[in-house]
Every structure is written in C-alpha cells, then in structure tokens.
Design an enzyme around this catalytic site. Sequence first.
Site, short mmCIF file in Angstrom:
data_model
loop_
_atom_site.label_atom_id
_atom_site.label_comp_id
_atom_site.label_asym_id
_atom_site.label_seq_id
_atom_site.Cartn_x
_atom_site.Cartn_y
_atom_site.Cartn_z
N ARG A 135 0.87 -1.19 0.00
CA ARG A 135 0.00 0.00 0.00
C ARG A 135 0.90 1.24 0.00
NH1 ARG A 135 -4.47 0.34 -1.82
NH2 ARG A 135 -5.25 -1.42 -0.58
N GLN A 187 -7.76 -8.36 -8.44
CA GLN A 187 -7.66 -6.92 -8.74
C GLN A 187 -6.22 -6.52 -9.05
OE1 GLN A 187 -9.93 -4.00 -8.07
NE2 GLN A 187 -8.75 -2.64 -6.76
N ARG A 240 2.21 -7.19 -9.13
CA ARG A 240 2.53 -6.51 -7.86
C ARG A 240 2.66 -7.50 -6.70
NH1 ARG A 240 -2.90 -3.33 -5.71
NH2 ARG A 240 -4.35 -5.07 -5.82
N HIS A 249 1.26 2.41 -10.70
CA HIS A 249 0.32 2.89 -9.66
C HIS A 249 1.05 3.76 -8.62
CE1 HIS A 249 -2.97 2.93 -6.86
NE2 HIS A 249 -3.64 2.00 -7.48
N ASP A 259 -11.67 8.89 -8.08
CA ASP A 259 -11.19 7.68 -8.76
C ASP A 259 -11.57 7.82 -10.23
OD1 ASP A 259 -10.24 5.20 -9.40
OD2 ASP A 259 -11.54 4.08 -8.02
N GLU A 273 -1.44 7.87 -11.87
CA GLU A 273 -1.04 6.57 -12.36
C GLU A 273 -1.08 6.49 -13.88
OE1 GLU A 273 -3.95 3.96 -10.48
OE2 GLU A 273 -4.09 5.31 -8.78
#
Length: 309
Positions: free
Chosen positions: A58, A82, A87, A168, A221, A283
């Site tokens: 995170r 997701q 990652r 990201h 978002d 991003e």
Amino acid sequence: PQVQFSDDNARVSAVLPTGESLEILLYGATVISWKDKNGDEKLWLSDAAKLDGSKAVRGGIPLVFPVFGTAPDHAATAKLPQHGFARTSRWEFLGKSTSESAPGQAADLSVKLDFGLSSPSLDSETQAKWPYSFNLIYSVTLSRESLTTSLVVTNDDDKPFDCQVLLHTYLRVKLTNPSTPQKDIANVEITGLSSASYVDKVDGATTKTQSSALTITGETDRVYTPSTPPSDPVTVLEGGKTAFTVVRDNLSNVVVWNPWTDKAAGMADFAPKDGFKNMLCVEPGAVGTWQTLEPGDAFEGAQTIGIGY
Ligand code: BG6
C-alpha cells in the site's frame, strides 16, 4: 564518486553520490522509497503497508499487469485478482548500470536498476489463471531531478494475449511552504488534464470532461484519456508551486485516485487513517482498452516523474 548499492535478496537500494536514493522490493518490483538530495521522501507509503510479501504494498509504486481492476467480462483475465499478479509476484533483479549526464560529469550520475518477471516463475495457481507465456522487464532509473520507471511486456507465447499495464504511483503530498496554513491535499491542484475525457468511477463510471485544474475535495477515482501528447506533463502543484511533473511515454491513460475518509478507513493496510491528506495517486497506464500482443510482439510504456522543488 560512485553509486552506493545494496541487494539483500529481498530489497535493492541505490544512493547517488549527490544523495538521492531509491529502494525497491523484489516482491512486486515495488519502488517503496524515492528520496531527493535532502532526504525528503517523494512517495507515500502507508505505515501499515505489508512489506513481507503477504499482500500488495500500500504505497510506493506497485505495478499493475495484466489487468487494471478486475475484468469479469474479459474471459482471458476474468479469474485474476484486482490489478493482476505483477505486484504480488517475486521478481528477479537483473542488474544495474550507471551513466553520466554528460561525458566526464561523474558528479551527475544516474543509476538504472532492471528487474524481470516471466511466466515460469509465477506460482502454479497464477499460471493456471492466466496461462500465457510472457516476459516483463521493468527498469527504474534514478537521476538527480527525476525518477523514470519503464515496463516492457513481451509475448513469448505462440498465441496472442490481451493485457493492460499501469504504474500505480503514490505521490507524497507535503507542503514545504510554511506561509500556507493548511499543509495537505486541500492545497493540491493538478494541471495538464484540462479538456481530457474521463471515466468517473465514483459516479457510476459515467464519462465526463475535465473543465479546468483538478482539486481533490472528496473520494476521487478517475480514468483520464488526455487528448494532449503523453509528453505534455501532468503537473501536481502544492500551494501553487510545482511539486511533481509526470510525463508519459506510450501510455494513453492517467488514473487519479484518492480514497478520502471512508475508503481509507476501510483499508486495513492504510495508515495513518488521515494519510489520504498526504497522498495522491497519479497513475500513468494503458487501461482504457486492451493491448493485444501478437506472438513475439512487445509493448513498452514509461513514466518520468520530475521533482518541482
Ligand atoms: C486505483 C483504482 O488505481 O487503485 C481504484 O482506480 C482502487 O479503484 C485503487 O481502489 C487501489 O486498489 P488496491 O487494489 O490497491 O486497493
């Protein structure tokens, strides 16, 4: 002067002779720290981020591949979690190289660190969910005034595959101007997206057009598709001063994300809970459509984040 470098088989770090530094986890090839010459951290990393490989990090710069979000309607990637598996996979460190900005300018070194991930190194569960043969090379270049991260995806299979990629990046928002009373996201403005169309994920995925500079006043978002060239910077201003410039290469989208109070409260690995005031995700990615790679073909996309002050 030389670049100081360390690799303990879990984390790779580099420090330029001029003081700028970088730390990258092999888990996800996640950049978890980028500091300028004064030691000021440029990326936001949650205090509760898991750095032990148990969960995507995170903060920092997680890599999104081969799917952005989830895609239940896209059969080939429908089973993936997701943001895909890049990652949460362990990458291999491929090596480092240094270069001078100009011949003889040893005081102006930059360093490039290369990481690789390919299908045989995925766990069998992930291989089963996305049964394609691929190769990823991720290069992270630290210079005095900027950070460049670049991903090359190669199709090593004998059939085509579809993919999306996204860098990201969690930028750290921190006002350094002591005369500005409110030292957080309230003073942030994002320029370079005016007249861009975007999908508003917090408003039923409706398509809208950005009218002027963007400010963050609630959960945000958005998937932007700017009509301007990717080399035109998206600029993050703090109290009117340029804090970051984000330039894209071959990436047609920019996602802007801030979870705000409720979403931050709902994420166990998001701390402190008011940390959303000090972060902003900008991003660069190719996520609006699918990149279809034929056998042997490659796709390359990159971002360069410049430090404004
Ligand atoms: C952003 C998405 O890129 O990532 C958001 O647009 C998402 O919808 C956010 O919430 C964080 O995702 P995750 O999987 O890291 O919690």
